[in-house]
Design a protein around this motif. Structure first.
Motif, PDB file in Angstrom:
ATOM      1  N   ASN A  28       0.822  -1.181   0.099  1.00 44.41           N
ATOM      2  CA  ASN A  28       0.035   0.013   0.068  1.00 44.41           C
ATOM      3  C   ASN A  28       0.968   1.312   0.099  1.00 44.41           C
ATOM      4  O   ASN A  28       0.322   2.298   0.433  1.00 44.41           O
ATOM      5  N   ASN A  29       1.953   1.243  -0.480  1.00 41.01           N
ATOM      6  CA  ASN A  29       2.732   2.278  -0.622  1.00 41.01           C
ATOM      7  C   ASN A  29       2.901   2.725  -2.133  1.00 41.01           C
ATOM      8  O   ASN A  29       2.677   2.151  -3.110  1.00 41.01           O
ATOM      9  N   ILE A  30       3.211   4.088  -2.097  1.00 41.75           N
ATOM     10  CA  ILE A  30       3.130   5.136  -3.585  1.00 41.75           C
ATOM     11  C   ILE A  30       4.183   4.572  -4.294  1.00 41.75           C
ATOM     12  O   ILE A  30       5.454   4.913  -3.580  1.00 41.75           O
ATOM     13  N   VAL A  31       4.141   3.775  -5.580  1.00 42.69           N
ATOM     14  CA  VAL A  31       5.594   3.251  -6.171  1.00 42.69           C
ATOM     15  C   VAL A  31       5.705   4.400  -7.302  1.00 42.69           C
ATOM     16  O   VAL A  31       6.735   4.556  -8.109  1.00 42.69           O
ATOM     17  N   SER A  32       4.543   5.280  -7.841  1.00 42.08           N
ATOM     18  CA  SER A  32       4.540   5.773  -8.883  1.00 42.08           C
ATOM     19  C   SER A  32       3.508   6.994  -9.077  1.00 42.08           C
ATOM     20  O   SER A  32       2.466   6.706  -8.535  1.00 42.08           O
ATOM     21  N   TYR A  33       3.707   8.162  -9.354  1.00 43.39           N
ATOM     22  CA  TYR A  33       2.669   8.991  -9.491  1.00 43.39           C
ATOM     23  C   TYR A  33       3.098  10.138 -10.842  1.00 43.39           C
ATOM     24  O   TYR A  33       4.179  10.266 -11.234  1.00 43.39           O
ATOM     25  N   PHE A  34       1.746  10.417 -11.428  1.00 40.93           N
ATOM     26  CA  PHE A  34       2.035  11.054 -12.495  1.00 40.93           C
ATOM     27  C   PHE A  34       1.060  12.283 -12.523  1.00 40.93           C
ATOM     28  O   PHE A  34      -0.171  12.246 -12.003  1.00 40.93           O
ATOM     29  N   TRP A  35       1.298  13.355 -13.216  1.00 38.48           N
ATOM     30  CA  TRP A  35       0.375  14.541 -13.252  1.00 38.48           C
ATOM     31  C   TRP A  35       0.820  15.421 -14.575  1.00 38.48           C
ATOM     32  O   TRP A  35       1.747  15.370 -15.129  1.00 38.48           O
ATOM     33  N   ARG A  36      -0.162  16.105 -14.863  1.00 36.64           N
ATOM     34  CA  ARG A  36      -0.491  17.071 -16.014  1.00 36.64           C
ATOM     35  C   ARG A  36      -1.612  18.102 -15.662  1.00 36.64           C
ATOM     36  O   ARG A  36      -2.450  17.842 -15.113  1.00 36.64           O
ATOM     37  N   ASP A  37      -1.456  19.323 -15.994  1.00 39.66           N
ATOM     38  CA  ASP A  37      -2.021  20.300 -16.040  1.00 39.66           C
ATOM     39  C   ASP A  37      -3.096  20.675 -17.053  1.00 39.66           C
ATOM     40  O   ASP A  37      -2.603  19.826 -18.274  1.00 39.66           O
ATOM     41  N   SER A  38      -3.949  21.530 -17.324  1.00 39.18           N
ATOM     42  CA  SER A  38      -4.686  21.830 -18.302  1.00 39.18           C
ATOM     43  C   SER A  38      -3.868  22.146 -19.404  1.00 39.18           C
ATOM     44  O   SER A  38      -4.310  21.958 -20.577  1.00 39.18           O
ATOM     45  N   MET A  39      -2.912  23.209 -19.067  1.00 43.60           N
ATOM     46  CA  MET A  39      -2.078  23.760 -20.331  1.00 43.60           C
ATOM     47  C   MET A  39      -1.477  22.695 -20.889  1.00 43.60           C
ATOM     48  O   MET A  39      -1.189  22.508 -22.068  1.00 43.60           O
ATOM     49  N   MET A  40      -0.718  21.759 -20.229  1.00 45.23           N
ATOM     50  CA  MET A  40      -0.202  20.620 -20.928  1.00 45.23           C
ATOM     51  C   MET A  40      -0.883  19.689 -21.736  1.00 45.23           C
ATOM     52  O   MET A  40      -0.634  19.428 -23.064  1.00 45.23           O
ATOM     53  N   LEU A  41      -2.273  19.701 -21.484  1.00 46.30           N
ATOM     54  CA  LEU A  41      -3.294  18.921 -22.195  1.00 46.30           C
ATOM     55  C   LEU A  41      -3.302  19.825 -23.689  1.00 46.30           C
ATOM     56  O   LEU A  41      -3.284  19.196 -24.909  1.00 46.30           O
ATOM     57  N   GLU A  42      -3.578  20.899 -23.585  1.00 47.99           N
ATOM     58  CA  GLU A  42      -3.724  21.960 -24.653  1.00 47.99           C
ATOM     59  C   GLU A  42      -2.286  21.831 -25.497  1.00 47.99           C
ATOM     60  O   GLU A  42      -2.531  21.872 -26.703  1.00 47.99           O
ATOM     61  N   ASP A  43      -1.167  21.803 -24.880  1.00 51.41           N
ATOM     62  CA  ASP A  43       0.047  21.794 -25.870  1.00 51.41           C
ATOM     63  C   ASP A  43       0.248  20.386 -26.279  1.00 51.41           C
ATOM     64  O   ASP A  43       0.419  20.335 -27.289  1.00 51.41           O
ATOM     65  N   PHE A  44      -0.110  19.342 -25.751  1.00 51.50           N
ATOM     66  CA  PHE A  44      -0.091  18.012 -26.331  1.00 51.50           C
ATOM     67  C   PHE A  44      -0.910  17.825 -27.675  1.00 51.50           C
ATOM     68  O   PHE A  44      -0.942  17.270 -28.556  1.00 51.50           O
ATOM     69  N   LYS A  45      -2.106  18.496 -27.458  1.00 51.91           N
ATOM     70  CA  LYS A  45      -3.252  18.585 -28.599  1.00 51.91           C
ATOM     71  C   LYS A  45      -2.559  19.398 -29.607  1.00 51.91           C
ATOM     72  O   LYS A  45      -2.710  18.892 -31.039  1.00 51.91           O
ATOM     73  N   ALA A  46      -1.951  20.237 -29.532  1.00 47.53           N
ATOM     74  CA  ALA A  46      -1.252  21.321 -30.547  1.00 47.53           C
ATOM     75  C   ALA A  46      -0.110  20.714 -31.114  1.00 47.53           C
ATOM     76  O   ALA A  46       0.420  20.740 -32.434  1.00 47.53           O
ATOM     77  N   TYR A  47       0.851  20.123 -30.175  1.00 46.71           N
ATOM     78  CA  TYR A  47       2.424  19.823 -30.579  1.00 46.71           C
ATOM     79  C   TYR A  47       2.743  18.278 -30.365  1.00 46.71           C
ATOM     80  O   TYR A  47       3.785  17.997 -30.412  1.00 46.71           O
ATOM     81  N   GLY A  48       1.790  17.583 -29.882  1.00 44.99           N
ATOM     82  CA  GLY A  48       1.925  16.215 -29.708  1.00 44.99           C
ATOM     83  C   GLY A  48       2.414  15.231 -30.515  1.00 44.99           C
ATOM     84  O   GLY A  48       2.391  14.154 -30.379  1.00 44.99           O
ATOM     85  N   ASP A  49       2.537  15.474 -31.889  1.00 42.74           N
ATOM     86  CA  ASP A  49       2.800  14.698 -32.811  1.00 42.74           C
ATOM     87  C   ASP A  49       4.105  13.783 -32.717  1.00 42.74           C
ATOM     88  O   ASP A  49       4.304  12.733 -33.071  1.00 42.74           O
ATOM     89  N   VAL A  50       5.057  14.655 -31.904  1.00 43.32           N
ATOM     90  CA  VAL A  50       6.486  14.104 -31.733  1.00 43.32           C
ATOM     91  C   VAL A  50       6.813  14.518 -30.438  1.00 43.32           C
ATOM     92  O   VAL A  50       6.462  15.435 -29.726  1.00 43.32           O
ATOM     93  N   MET A  51       6.945  13.347 -29.663  1.00 40.94           N
ATOM     94  CA  MET A  51       7.391  13.437 -28.061  1.00 40.94           C
ATOM     95  C   MET A  51       8.552  12.674 -27.679  1.00 40.94           C
ATOM     96  O   MET A  51       8.936  11.716 -28.498  1.00 40.94           O
ATOM     97  N   ILE A  52       9.320  13.132 -26.746  1.00 47.20           N
ATOM     98  CA  ILE A  52      10.554  12.697 -26.343  1.00 47.20           C
ATOM     99  C   ILE A  52      10.238  12.014 -24.736  1.00 47.20           C
ATOM    100  O   ILE A  52       9.547  12.881 -24.123  1.00 47.20           O
ATOM    101  N   ASN A  73       7.374  23.242 -29.442  1.00 40.41           N
ATOM    102  CA  ASN A  73       6.260  24.221 -29.627  1.00 40.41           C
ATOM    103  C   ASN A  73       6.736  24.837 -31.065  1.00 40.41           C
ATOM    104  O   ASN A  73       7.481  24.418 -31.638  1.00 40.41           O
ATOM    105  N   CYS A  74       5.904  25.713 -31.597  1.00 39.36           N
ATOM    106  CA  CYS A  74       5.784  26.189 -32.992  1.00 39.36           C
ATOM    107  C   CYS A  74       7.102  27.292 -32.903  1.00 39.36           C
ATOM    108  O   CYS A  74       7.217  27.589 -34.128  1.00 39.36           O
ATOM    109  N   HIS A  75       7.903  27.629 -31.756  1.00 39.39           N
ATOM    110  CA  HIS A  75       8.828  28.514 -31.753  1.00 39.39           C
ATOM    111  C   HIS A  75      10.131  27.504 -31.747  1.00 39.39           C
ATOM    112  O   HIS A  75      11.115  28.232 -31.516  1.00 39.39           O
TER     113      HIS A  75
END
Length: 316
Positions: A28-52, A73-75
């Motif tokens: 019952n110990n935490i071994v992983s945690y993940f997060w993203r905010d709303s702006m990250m979602l919008e960025d992925f929708k716009a620039y998520g074709d390529v990811m590292i 991003n586009c810049h």
């Protein structure tokens, strides 16, 4: 860790689009945690074709593995899609992480993902992102492969030939010809190793991936930028609460830079507006300043090459 979890919950309370998930272990110990905010979602929708996706960063008090999901991003600047901490690099951990990322991004998958040569990670990508082109980071390949070169380490001709196999060939036939020549000259020294590398050629040879958009990325150098940016203030003694704030400040700085770039793009015009070239004028209208500068450089090289070929043909 509890302080970080409290922060994540507070972010979720303040922003309904904020997304985070926890993975618990056998005790019952935490071994992983993940997060993203709303702006990250919008960025992925716009620039998520390529990811590292890079898991080489470990600067924190507890030795946890930081796993940022990074894009461009586009810049032509680094942007963050999500981040996670995991305790190990087993295939099941990567599967959970990629499944969680996919869920956080509304089931949208990247077209191309760049990683290092971790086999467990590669297996997880194949399962979770079956439609994504998996590319190996050339920066890691060059760095890791040199340890296998043996006596060839000091052979400049071999190293140049190997580098051309990685990124210097224009097409598949050119690559196959060069690889065969290299094997004839040097393959006897590391035959088994060369065979293993060749079997993965579709993941690292640029000549075999010209059909897939990759934003011009040849390596996970963007993740190296991420690591350096975060580690500017992080040390081996940094706890998770401190690290989270360092990470958030880094993302905030990147977004501030993007805002400045957007402003420059609205208020400045490249010199192409005075050019006689219709192609450059059109590029100035559709590209950002940073991308236009790259395009103009390639355009000038192409024109110079054409004129040189024309002059040679005329004289002959």
């Amino acid at each position: 860790m509890q302080s970080v979890l409290d922060l994540l919950q507070q972010r979720a309370d303040d922003d309904p689009a904020f997304f985070y998930r926890l993975k618990f272990g056998e005790h019952n110990n935490i071994v992983s945690y993940f997060w993203r905010d709303s702006m990250m979602l919008e960025d992925f929708k716009a620039y998520g074709d390529v990811m590292i996706f890079d898991t080489t960063y470990r600067t924190n008090k507890y030795g946890l593995i930081c796993a940022p999901f990074v894009g461009i991003n586009c810049h032509w600047k680094t942007t963050m899609f999500a981040c996670a901490f995991i305790t190990n690099e087993k295939e099941e951990s990567f599967e959970w992480l990629l499944e969680t990322f996919k869920r956080a991004m509304c089931q949208q998958e990247p077209k191309t993902i760049f990683t290092d040569q971790d086999k467990a990670m590669g297996n997880a990508i194949e399962k979770v992102f079956p439609n994504t082109r998996h590319r190996l980071c050339l920066w890691h390949i060059e760095k890791n492969f040199v340890s296998h070169f043996g006596s060839l380490k000091t052979n400049e001709d071999f190293k140049n030939m190997f580098k051309n196999c990685l990124m210097g060939c224009q097409n598949e036939s050119g690559f196959e010809e060069l690889w065969a020549k290299m094997m004839e000259l040097y393959g006897h020294e590391k035959k088994e190793w060369f065979e293993q590398v060749y079997d993965q050629r579709h993941k690292w040879c640029t000549a075999l991936n010209r059909d897939m958009f990759s934003a011009g990325i040849l390596s996970s150098q963007r993740s190296e930028v991420t690591n350096k940016a975060i580690s500017f203030n992080a040390k081996a003694t940094t706890n998770l609460f401190e690290f989270y704030h360092i990470f958030e400040q880094t993302v905030k700085r990147w977004r501030s830079n993007e805002t400045s770039d957007n402003f420059r793009n609205r208020t400045e015009r490249p010199k192409a507006v005075k050019s006689k070239s219709k192609l450059l004028k059109h590029a100035a209208d559709v590209y950002t300043l940073a991308l236009y500068n790259d395009f103009e450089t390639e355009y000038e090289w192409a024109m110079a090459s054409f004129l040189r070929a024309f002059a040679t043909k005329t004289h002959s």
